[in-house]
Design a protein around this motif. Structure first.
Motif, short mmCIF file in Angstrom:
data_model
loop_
_atom_site.label_atom_id
_atom_site.label_comp_id
_atom_site.label_asym_id
_atom_site.label_seq_id
_atom_site.Cartn_x
_atom_site.Cartn_y
_atom_site.Cartn_z
N GLY A 46 0.80 -1.21 0.00
CA GLY A 46 0.00 0.00 0.00
C GLY A 46 0.83 1.25 0.00
O GLY A 46 0.32 2.34 0.21
N SER A 47 2.13 1.12 -0.18
CA SER A 47 3.08 2.22 -0.38
C SER A 47 3.44 2.99 0.88
O SER A 47 4.53 3.54 0.98
N ILE A 48 2.55 3.07 1.89
CA ILE A 48 2.87 3.86 3.08
C ILE A 48 2.12 3.28 4.26
O ILE A 48 1.04 2.72 4.11
N ASN A 49 2.73 3.36 5.45
CA ASN A 49 2.09 2.86 6.66
C ASN A 49 2.20 3.92 7.73
O ASN A 49 3.28 4.46 8.00
N PHE A 107 6.33 -0.73 -7.82
CA PHE A 107 6.75 0.59 -8.31
C PHE A 107 6.25 1.70 -7.38
O PHE A 107 6.99 2.63 -7.06
N CYS A 108 4.99 1.61 -6.94
CA CYS A 108 4.45 2.65 -6.05
C CYS A 108 5.18 2.67 -4.72
O CYS A 108 5.46 3.75 -4.17
N THR A 109 5.50 1.50 -4.18
CA THR A 109 6.23 1.43 -2.92
C THR A 109 7.63 2.01 -3.07
O THR A 109 8.13 2.72 -2.17
N ALA A 110 8.28 1.73 -4.19
CA ALA A 110 9.62 2.28 -4.43
C ALA A 110 9.57 3.80 -4.56
O ALA A 110 10.47 4.51 -4.09
N ILE A 111 8.52 4.33 -5.18
CA ILE A 111 8.40 5.78 -5.34
C ILE A 111 8.25 6.46 -3.99
O ILE A 111 8.90 7.48 -3.71
N MET A 113 9.28 5.60 -1.10
CA MET A 113 10.46 5.56 -0.24
C MET A 113 11.63 6.35 -0.81
O MET A 113 12.64 6.52 -0.13
N SER A 114 11.51 6.84 -2.03
CA SER A 114 12.64 7.51 -2.66
C SER A 114 12.37 8.96 -3.03
O SER A 114 13.31 9.70 -3.32
N ILE A 115 11.12 9.40 -3.02
CA ILE A 115 10.78 10.77 -3.40
C ILE A 115 10.09 11.45 -2.23
O ILE A 115 9.12 10.93 -1.68
N ALA A 116 10.60 12.62 -1.84
CA ALA A 116 10.09 13.34 -0.67
C ALA A 116 9.26 14.54 -1.10
O ALA A 116 9.43 15.65 -0.59
N ILE A 117 8.37 14.34 -2.05
CA ILE A 117 7.45 15.40 -2.50
C ILE A 117 6.04 14.95 -2.14
O ILE A 117 5.58 13.91 -2.63
N PRO A 118 5.34 15.68 -1.28
CA PRO A 118 4.05 15.18 -0.77
C PRO A 118 3.04 14.80 -1.85
O PRO A 118 2.41 13.74 -1.76
N TRP A 119 2.88 15.65 -2.88
CA TRP A 119 1.84 15.33 -3.88
C TRP A 119 2.22 14.11 -4.70
O TRP A 119 1.33 13.36 -5.15
N VAL A 120 3.52 13.85 -4.89
CA VAL A 120 3.94 12.65 -5.60
C VAL A 120 3.66 11.41 -4.75
O VAL A 120 3.17 10.38 -5.25
N VAL A 121 3.96 11.49 -3.46
CA VAL A 121 3.69 10.37 -2.55
C VAL A 121 2.19 10.09 -2.48
O VAL A 121 1.76 8.93 -2.50
N CYS A 122 1.38 11.15 -2.44
CA CYS A 122 -0.07 10.96 -2.40
C CYS A 122 -0.58 10.32 -3.69
O CYS A 122 -1.44 9.43 -3.67
N GLY A 123 -0.04 10.77 -4.83
CA GLY A 123 -0.45 10.18 -6.10
C GLY A 123 -0.06 8.72 -6.20
O GLY A 123 -0.85 7.87 -6.66
N ALA A 124 1.17 8.39 -5.76
CA ALA A 124 1.60 6.99 -5.78
C ALA A 124 0.76 6.15 -4.82
O ALA A 124 0.44 4.99 -5.11
N SER A 125 0.36 6.72 -3.70
CA SER A 125 -0.47 5.99 -2.74
C SER A 125 -1.85 5.72 -3.31
O SER A 125 -2.43 4.65 -3.10
N TRP A 184 12.32 3.45 8.58
CA TRP A 184 10.98 3.24 8.02
C TRP A 184 11.04 2.68 6.60
O TRP A 184 10.09 2.03 6.14
N ARG A 185 12.16 2.90 5.91
CA ARG A 185 12.28 2.36 4.55
C ARG A 185 12.44 0.84 4.54
O ARG A 185 12.22 0.20 3.50
N LEU A 186 12.82 0.25 5.68
CA LEU A 186 12.94 -1.20 5.75
C LEU A 186 11.60 -1.87 5.47
O LEU A 186 11.55 -2.95 4.86
N MET A 187 10.51 -1.26 5.92
CA MET A 187 9.19 -1.84 5.66
C MET A 187 8.89 -1.82 4.18
O MET A 187 8.34 -2.79 3.63
N ASN A 188 9.24 -0.73 3.50
CA ASN A 188 9.02 -0.67 2.06
C ASN A 188 9.83 -1.74 1.34
O ASN A 188 9.33 -2.41 0.42
#
Length: 546
Positions: A46-49, A107-111, A113-125, A184-188
């Motif tokens: 689910g990309s984020i916890n 791919f979404c999980t990798a994004i 954990m590697s990109i620190a832009i909120p709207w990108v993380v929300c889109g990937a989620s 936290w990236r270990l979970m990803n």
């Protein structure tokens, strides 16, 4: 009222229970267990916890609201995908469906954990939520007749919610331990590893050309309607997620978000109203049962904010628990999830309870947790005291989720069932969930300011009502007491909400005129070729009174 019994199964059902998408050399028992394990795996993905929120906020400079919004976006992706689930299932081979969902989640999980832009993380989620539901649907639609050969929804949905809720809390436990001892990236990375194993098992054990029915094109899906409904749910959740941060409608940002949400809603409503085959049919809202479910799920989201929000404040601010002690409170909830699935089965199938009795028990258990916490608020409460109340939370969460889907399945034709799942999802996973949490958060913030002023109004630097060595320690004690007063006050208001909800359930009627069974896959294929028929063949069997 008679329970739905065990009905005779034909050869088509027996063949379906063999899970023919596997190669012939795979043992039948292994096939079932693999598909069940896949279902649990998709609850980890689910990309984020949110269990890793503190580290994410500290390391990549996210706001708490940014992480919460990413979690809400994942739930939005789960909600909006229901109307096209069967179209996607018949458009792809079974192995291809698991490839798409598994690789997409990687791919979404990798994004994230590697990109620190909120709207990108929300889109990937959001995209991850769509893939997560697609993979989960691939599992549930295949093992449904293994779980219930009688095709009984009241047996099927408790199993589903045991997997969903149990897997979610297990995911939180795993995230907390990996975050505590590492990062936290270990979970990803752990999720990506599990998904790689999943894709490898699918590649080597499943047939490349198995499809549950004839190919069905995705042409004709209302993509504009899909975009409009997605915009509505995301903008609505944004308002309630960031409202407190931007001081609600005292700030221009929330006004702008409200305008965008209203525009998306108006566009989505008009599109569904005038389009020949809309993405979300408005006819689903003509069923009274849908509005009842939306209402009780919204109330449940308010009451369930107590263990998620108020309890978190209590154990962190007052009791001073570290992250491992906080997450260990998930264990009694897991026991409750298992008991809830068993109780949901026995009350509805074995003991023949009607919907009203079932709902009263579910909300009584949830309210009993809040009552127990009201009396447990103290500066020296032992962790063991939370065990029984948290078991009640787990039981109620599974039972409320199960009865919502069971009651929906019996109240609307199958042709509108997935529209109904999407509609009630706006309350269960979407805007209603965010609004319920925001209401409780706003109540807490208002009460803590009031109680802090009340507790400190007679204290100054020369006259102290109790013996304290310093002014700072005096104010620390005052702050601690005001927080406990606030928590008690909030729990008290929620107790009233729970009692009123139980009374409303008792005064309401929950009648269904037919008993609907889970349709056979062959009947679903024939039904999809003739959409004017409301229910697939042999899925409506007799009248009943609930």
């Amino acid at each position: 009222m008679m329970a739905i019994g065990v009905y005779k199964t034909g050869n088509s059902i027996i063949r379906t229970r063999q899970l023919l998408m596997y190669h012939d050399g795979v043992p039948r028992r292994v096939r079932v267990w693999l598909i069940l394990i896949f279902g649990f795996l998709y609850q980890y993905a689910g990309s984020i916890n949110l269990s890793s929120m503190n580290q994410m906020v500290g390391e990549i400079s996210f706001l708490n609201e940014d992480v919460q919004m990413a979690g809400y976006c994942m739930l939005a992706g789960i909600t909006v995908c229901f109307p096209v689930m069967y179209r996607l299932k018949f458009a792809m081979y079974t192995r291809q469906l698991f490839f798409v969902s598994g690789i997409g989640l990687m791919f979404c999980t990798a994004i994230t954990m590697s990109i620190a832009i909120p709207w990108v993380v929300c889109g990937a989620s959001f995209i991850a939520g769509f893939f997560k539901m697609l993979g989960m649907f691939g599992c549930t639609s295949n093992f449904r007749l293994c779980v219930t050969p009688s095709r009984n929804y009241a047996i099927f949905f408790p199993v589903i919610y045991f997997m969903v809720v149990g897997g979610t809390y297990l995911s939180g436990l795993t995230t907390a331990y990996l975050t505590y001892y590492g990062n936290w990236r270990l979970m990803n990375l752990f999720v990506i590893l599990l998904l790689m194993i999943h894709v490898a098992i699918v590649y080597f054990m499943m047939k490349p050309d198995h499809r549950p029915g004839p190919y069905m094109s995705l042409k004709g899906i209302d993509l504009i309607g899909f975009i409009l409904w997605c915009g509505f749910i995301i903008s609505g959740m944004w308002i309630f997620c960031y409202g407190e941060h931007y001081e609600w409608w005292r700030g221009n940002q929330v006004w702008l978000g409200t305008l965008i949400c209203c525009l998306f809603f108006a566009g989505a409503w008009c599109r569904s109203r005038f389009h020949e085959r809309p993405y979300l049919s408005l006819h689903i809202f003509s069923y009274t049962a849908v509005w009842k479910i939306i209402f009780w799920l919204f109330v449940a989201s308010i009451l369930q904010s107590a263990p998620r929000l108020l309890q978190s404040i209590y154990v962190n601010s007052i009791l001073g628990y570290d992250s491992l002690n906080v997450i260990s409170l998930n264990y009694p909830i897991l026991y409750g999830v298992l008991l809830g699935a068993i109780l949901a089965f026995y009350t509805k199938v074995k003991w023949c309870w009607n919907t009203k009795q079932y709902l009263v028990l579910s909300f009584a258990l949830l309210t009993s947790y809040i009552v127990a916490m009201y009396f447990l608020i103290d500066g020296n409460t032992n962790k063991e005291a939370f065990f029984i109340p948290l078991v009640a939370v787990g039981i109620s969460e599974v039972m409320i989720g199960s009865i919502s889907n069971v009651y929906l399945s019996q109240s609307v034709p199958f042709s509108y069932f997935f529209f109904g799942l999407s509609a009630i999802g706006y309350s269960r996973c979407g805007i209603g969930n965010a609004a319920g949490a925001a209401l409780v958060q706003r109540l807490y913030n208002w009460a803590v300011v009031k109680n802090s002023m009340s507790a400190s109004e007679n204290i100054d630097g020369t006259v102290l009502p109790f013996d304290m060595p310093s002014w700072s320690e005096t104010m620390a004690v005052v702050s601690r007491q005001s927080v406990m007063m606030t928590l008690k006050e909030c729990y008290g208001y929620l107790i009233l909400v729970g009692i009123v909800m139980i009374l409303l359930i008792i005064m309401s009627t929950y009648k269904t005129t037919v008993t609907r069974l889970i349709p056979k896959m062959s009947a679903i294929r024939r039904w999809m070729s003739n959409p004017r028929v409301e229910d697939p063949a042999d899925s409506v069997i007799r009248k009943k009174s609930d």
